[in-house]
Scaffold this active site. Structure first.
Site, PDB file in Angstrom:
ATOM      1  N   ALA A  39       0.826  -1.217   0.000  1.00  0.00           N
ATOM      2  CA  ALA A  39       0.000   0.000   0.000  1.00  0.00           C
ATOM      3  C   ALA A  39       0.862   1.271   0.000  1.00  0.00           C
ATOM      4  O   ALA A  39       1.908   1.305   0.655  1.00  0.00           O
ATOM      5  CB  ALA A  39      -0.914  -0.004   1.223  1.00  0.00           C
TER       6      ALA A  39
ATOM      7  N   GLY B 130       0.592   1.173  -3.335  1.00  0.00           N
ATOM      8  CA  GLY B 130       0.700   0.430  -4.585  1.00  0.00           C
ATOM      9  C   GLY B 130       1.708   0.937  -5.581  1.00  0.00           C
ATOM     10  O   GLY B 130       1.663   0.550  -6.750  1.00  0.00           O
TER      11      GLY B 130
ATOM     12  N   ASP C  67      -0.749  -6.372   1.826  1.00  0.00           N
ATOM     13  CA  ASP C  67      -0.767  -5.264   2.774  1.00  0.00           C
ATOM     14  C   ASP C  67      -2.154  -5.193   3.409  1.00  0.00           C
ATOM     15  O   ASP C  67      -3.167  -5.393   2.721  1.00  0.00           O
ATOM     16  CB  ASP C  67      -0.453  -3.929   2.084  1.00  0.00           C
ATOM     17  CG  ASP C  67       0.078  -2.887   3.058  1.00  0.00           C
ATOM     18  OD1 ASP C  67      -0.608  -2.613   4.061  1.00  0.00           O
ATOM     19  OD2 ASP C  67       1.174  -2.366   2.826  1.00  0.00           O
TER      20      ASP C  67
ATOM     21  N   LYS D 138      16.045   0.126   5.504  1.00  0.00           N
ATOM     22  CA  LYS D 138      16.007   1.442   6.162  1.00  0.00           C
ATOM     23  C   LYS D 138      17.137   1.488   7.199  1.00  0.00           C
ATOM     24  O   LYS D 138      17.163   0.680   8.130  1.00  0.00           O
ATOM     25  CB  LYS D 138      14.669   1.659   6.839  1.00  0.00           C
ATOM     26  CG  LYS D 138      13.452   1.241   6.017  1.00  0.00           C
ATOM     27  CD  LYS D 138      13.246   2.095   4.782  1.00  0.00           C
ATOM     28  CE  LYS D 138      11.991   1.637   4.035  1.00  0.00           C
ATOM     29  NZ  LYS D 138      11.746   2.416   2.814  1.00  0.00           N
TER      30      LYS D 138
END
Length: 351
Positions: A219, A221, A238, A303
Site C-alpha cells: 500500500a 501500490g 498489505d 532502512k
C-alpha cells in the site's frame, strides 16, 4: 593547479562518512593504501593516494553502495580567475585526452546546486576550446573516456575522467518523472532500481509479461504499479488499501495480510519489498524467501539507522548471504530517490 591521483565519487549529501568508510574498507581489502577526504554535506568524497585508474578497476561503480558516480580524479584547480577559467583547464589537461565527451556538473548539495547556471555557461565556453586544443573529439565518441568538470565554487573545480563502467547520467542520477497514474512517489524508487541495478539485457530477460510477483507491504501500490506496467501479475500484500485504478489492469490481486508472515502458494519470479521496518528483520525475511525457494529475484529496501550506517549495511548483507542457504548475487545502491535507506537487488548466483 594541484595534480591528484585518486577517485572522485558523488553521493547523497549527508552520507559522505558512509561512502568514505566504504571506500577505505574496500580499498584495504584490495590491497590499496589510500585515504578518504570527506566533509559531511558536500555531496562528494575523494579517495586519494592511489592512481584513479587502479582504484576504478578495483572498486568499479557497480560494486559500490553509497556512490552514485565514480571517476578517476585528474587535478584540482583553485583560485581561478572568473574572467578566464578556460586556460587553466587546458593547461591542466596537457598530456591527457582526447576525451570523447564533456560533462560540466556540480555536487548535488546545498552549496553545489546554485552553480547549475555557471556549469551550463562554462560548458558552452569550454567545449569549443577543448576541441580546438585537440583535447576533445569533434563529435561525441563513447569509445573514449568522458571528461568531467566538477565545479565546487566560482574559483574552484575538479577534473576527472569517467572509466568505462561509470554511470552514464550526469551526477549518476537518472532523470525520472513521476507518472500521473503512479499511486505514490515510491514508484520512482523501483523504476530507478531497475535502471541502475539491472542492465538492459537483464531487464528484458527478467521482466517479461506474464511473470508472477509479490509486493510485500504494497500500500498504496507504487511498486505494484511499476511491476504491472511491465506486464507482471502481482499479488499485493498489505493490510492497508491500494489505489483503486491498480485493479483496472487485471494484473493485480490484493491480499490483506502481513508481509512478514504471508507465503506464496507456489514459487514466484519476483518479490519486492519496501516495508518500514528494522533492516536486520527485513534482511532475515528476504533470506527466508530465498532459502525456501519462494522467489527467483528480489528488490527490497533496507532502512538504515542514524548511526553506524555503513556497519549496519555490511551486517545486513552478510546476514542475508549467510541465511539464504544458496549463493546469491547482490547489488546494492543508495539511489537518488532513496533517503535514509539503500536498495538491493538479489538473485540466486549462477552455478
Amino acid at each position: 593547479m594541484t595534480p591528484h591521483t585518486g577517485l572522485l565519487c558523488y553521493c547523497r549529501a549527508g552520507f559522505e562518512p558512509e561512502l568514505a568508510a566504504e571506500l577505505t574498507e574496500r580499498a584495504a581489502q584490495a590491497g590499496l593504501a589510500g585515504y578518504a577526504k570527506a566533509i559531511r554535506g558536500e555531496g562528494f568524497v575523494r579517495f586519494l593516494g592511489v592512481p584513479g585508474e587502479a582504484l576504478a578497476r578495483a572498486l568499479p561503480l557497480r560494486t559500490l553502495i553509497f556512490a552514485r558516480q565514480a571517476l578517476a580524479l585528474l587535478a584540482e584547480l583553485r583560485g581561478l580567475d572568473p574572467k578566464d577559467r578556460v586556460a587553466p583547464v587546458l593547461d591542466a589537461l596537457s598530456g591527457h585526452g582526447p576525451f570523447g565527451a564533456l560533462v560540466v556538473e556540480h555536487p548535488d548539495s546545498d552549496a553545489g546546486r546554485p552553480l547549475a547556471g555557471l556549469a551550463r555557461s562554462f560548458g558552452n565556453a569550454l567545449r569549443p576550446a577543448l576541441r580546438k586544443a585537440g583535447l576533445l573529439t569533434a563529435q561525441d565518441d563513447a569509445r573514449r573516456p568522458r571528461l568531467h568538470v566538477c565545479l565546487l565554487a566560482g574559483d574552484q573545480l575538479l577534473l576527472a575522467a569517467a572509466p568505462h563502467e561509470a554511470s552514464p547520467w550526469p551526477l549518476g542520477i537518472p532523470r525520472l518523472r513521476l507518472h500521473p497514474e503512479a499511486p505514490s512517489r515510491s514508484a520512482l524508487k523501483l523504476e530507478e532500481a531497475l535502471l541502475v541495478l539491472l542492465d538492459a539485457d537483464e531487464r528484458a530477460r527478467l521482466l517479461r509479461p506474464g511473470m508472477r510477483a509479490a509486493d510485500l507491504g504494497a500500500a498504496p501500490g507504487g511498486w505494484t504499479w511499476v511491476l504491472a506496467r511491465h506486464g507482471l501479475r502481482v499479488t499485493a500484500i498489505d493490510n492497508g488499501p491500494l489505489r483503486p485504478h491498480l485493479f483496472d489492469t487485471g494484473l493485480v490481486e490484493h491480499l490483506r495480510a502481513d508481509g512478514f508472515t504471508w507465503q506464496p502458494p507456489r514459487p514466484l519470479d519476483w518479490m519486492v519489498c519496501d516495508m518500514v521496518e528494522q533492516p536486520r528483520r527485513v534482511a532475515t525475511r528476504i533470506a527466508q524467501w530465498f532459502r525456501e525457494g519462494w522467489c527467483r529475484q528480489s528488490v527490497f529496501n533496507l532502512k538504515l539507522p542514524m548511526k553506524k550506517r555503513w556497519e549496519e549495511t555490511v551486517l545486513c548483507l552478510a546476514l542475508l548471504r549467510d541465511q539464504a542457504a544458496h549463493p546469491l548475487t547482490l547489488r546494492a545502491r543508495q539511489l537518488y530517490h532513496d533517503r535514509e535507506e539503500i536498495t538491493v537487488f538479489a538473485t540466486r548466483a549462477a552455478p
